[in-house]
Scaffold this active site. Structure first.
Site, short mmCIF file in Angstrom:
data_model
loop_
_atom_site.label_atom_id
_atom_site.label_comp_id
_atom_site.label_asym_id
_atom_site.label_seq_id
_atom_site.Cartn_x
_atom_site.Cartn_y
_atom_site.Cartn_z
N CYS A 1 -5.37 13.95 6.67
CA CYS A 1 -5.45 12.57 6.98
C CYS A 1 -6.71 12.33 7.76
O CYS A 1 -7.34 12.95 8.43
CB CYS A 1 -4.48 12.38 8.09
N ARG B 1 -13.65 5.63 -1.14
CA ARG B 1 -13.47 5.88 0.53
C ARG B 1 -14.53 7.01 1.04
O ARG B 1 -14.48 8.03 0.18
CB ARG B 1 -12.27 6.18 0.63
N HIS C 1 -7.77 4.46 -4.21
CA HIS C 1 -9.10 4.79 -3.72
C HIS C 1 -9.03 6.53 -3.54
O HIS C 1 -8.31 7.16 -3.57
CB HIS C 1 -9.05 4.39 -2.04
N GLU D 1 -11.76 9.60 -2.38
CA GLU D 1 -12.55 9.89 -1.12
C GLU D 1 -13.54 10.91 -1.37
O GLU D 1 -13.59 11.82 -2.40
CB GLU D 1 -11.57 10.15 0.01
N ASP E 1 0.35 15.40 5.87
CA ASP E 1 -0.76 14.96 4.93
C ASP E 1 -2.00 15.99 5.23
O ASP E 1 -3.16 15.81 5.70
CB ASP E 1 -1.24 13.67 5.46
N TYR F 1 1.08 -0.93 0.12
CA TYR F 1 -0.03 -0.16 0.13
C TYR F 1 0.75 0.99 -0.11
O TYR F 1 1.59 1.57 1.06
CB TYR F 1 -0.94 -0.06 1.20
N ASP G 1 -6.43 10.26 -2.96
CA ASP G 1 -6.96 11.30 -2.34
C ASP G 1 -8.36 11.72 -2.96
O ASP G 1 -9.23 10.80 -2.94
CB ASP G 1 -6.10 12.51 -2.48
N ASP H 1 -2.94 5.35 -2.60
CA ASP H 1 -3.85 6.44 -2.15
C ASP H 1 -3.75 7.29 -3.39
O ASP H 1 -3.15 7.72 -3.85
CB ASP H 1 -3.27 7.10 -1.00
N GLU I 1 -13.80 5.05 6.36
CA GLU I 1 -12.42 5.46 7.01
C GLU I 1 -13.05 6.07 8.44
O GLU I 1 -14.01 6.37 8.62
CB GLU I 1 -11.83 6.80 6.38
N ASN J 1 -8.44 0.18 7.36
CA ASN J 1 -7.27 0.93 7.54
C ASN J 1 -6.94 0.76 9.03
O ASN J 1 -7.66 1.16 9.86
CB ASN J 1 -7.68 2.42 7.24
#
Length: 318
Positions: free
Chosen positions: A140, A177, A130, A132, A75, A60, A105, A103, A207, A230
């Site tokens: 984060c 996500r 993913h 989101e 982040d 990952y 974002d 990721d 998440e 996660n």
């Protein structure tokens, strides 16, 4: 869906050539409902090399780790497409047969940018990404104060991602996500993920789950759809063992900080020793430069040079 339209030739240090891309291999793994795909979080070439040497089935690429290692910043949405794609491509190329989940974002913009993101990730050899539902000025997922976009904006991102995957005839796995639990509650988060499945995503990711009860409920409600968990020690989500997560029904587990935290601690310790003693610590005496270079493909480089008739590295092993 066909083969991934990206780099498929194994790079130096790769395992024996596999006929399957990382994306196709990940899809095959997800068909086995009795197992969990365990993905240690990596953030650069060295951490990826160590994880690969340990024999993990998938990796990952953490967005937080990418932001901190490449930019030196927390982040908070400062790492964008070029930063993330470049890092993902480098990591995925080290062993294309090992799936890399990365990721992505928010997709870095509206539907056009999401399409570009999916296309570039797929062509870079990424197995899954993913996307989101935070605003572009994201943070984060285990920090407070997250702002969430309206449902339709989120759905438009997912529609663009799914359409890009299908247009490429790629096996890249699209993961939806949602970070909406913190702001709008569990029911809103579930409804968003249910609609994501209707849109055509492959995996869902709620998440910052707060309780084991929530974990059990999301797995039960989402049924056959694979769910990603996660794992963030000292975050808001209770820690489960791999077996506990499997029994509840999770299909993928990511550990974004598993390489970051020990590295920060060890570096600080070694630098403090240097400041206090004026010497480098002897704690790393078992790891000679050659051993570290071997981890990162020294022997493969020497072999390539020798097969080509070169002698540039003939004395390296002496």
């Amino acid at each position: 869906m066909g083969s991934l339209n990206g780099p498929t030739a194994p790079k130096m240090g790769a395992k024996a050539c596999s006929p399957l891309s990382g994306a196709t291999r990940l899809r095959e793994m997800l068909k086995d409902r009795s197992k969990v795909v365990v993905c240690p979080g990596v953030y650069d070439g060295l951490s990826a090399r160590v994880a690969l040497s340990m024999g993990f089935d998938a990796l990952y690429m953490t967005g937080a780790g990418t932001s901190m290692s490449r930019l030196g910043w927390a982040d908070l949405g400062m790492a964008h497409l070029n930063d993330m794609r470049g890092n993902a491509e480098m990591i995925a190329s080290l062993d294309p047969s090992v799936p890399l989940i990365a990721d992505a974002d928010t997709g870095y913009g509206g539907p056009i940018m999401v399409t570009r993101t999916v296309t570039q990730y797929a062509r870079s050899g990424v197995a899954a990404l993913h996307i989101e539902d935070q605003v572009q000025e994201k943070r984060c997922g285990h920090l407070l104060g997250k702002e969430i976009v309206d449902r339709e904006i989120y759905y438009s991102r997912l529609r663009a991602a799914v359409a890009a995957r299908d247009a490429l005839q790629s096996d890249i796995v699209i993961i939806a996500r949602t970070d909406s639990l913190q702001t709008y509650g569990f029911e809103e988060a579930i409804e968003r993920l249910q609609e994501a499945v209707k849109i055509g995503v492959d995996v869902v990711f709620l998440e910052a789950l707060r309780t084991k009860e929530q974990m059990e409920k999301v797995c039960k409600i989402m049924g056959d759809t694979p769910i990603l968990l996660n794992v963030v020690p000292n975050g808001v989500t209770p820690e489960l063992s791999i077996e506990e997560a499997r029994q509840i029904g999770f299909r993928i587990m990511i550990y974004p900080g598993v390489c970051l935290r020990p590295v920060v601690k060890t570096i600080a310790h070694e630098l403090q020793f240097l400041q206090k003693t004026g010497k480098a610590s002897s704690s790393d005496s078992s790891n000679s430069p050659k051993e570290v270079f071997n981890l990162c493909g020294l022997q493969e480089c020497m072999e390539i040079d020798q097969k080509a008739g070169g002698k540039a590295y003939s004395t390296v092993g002496k």
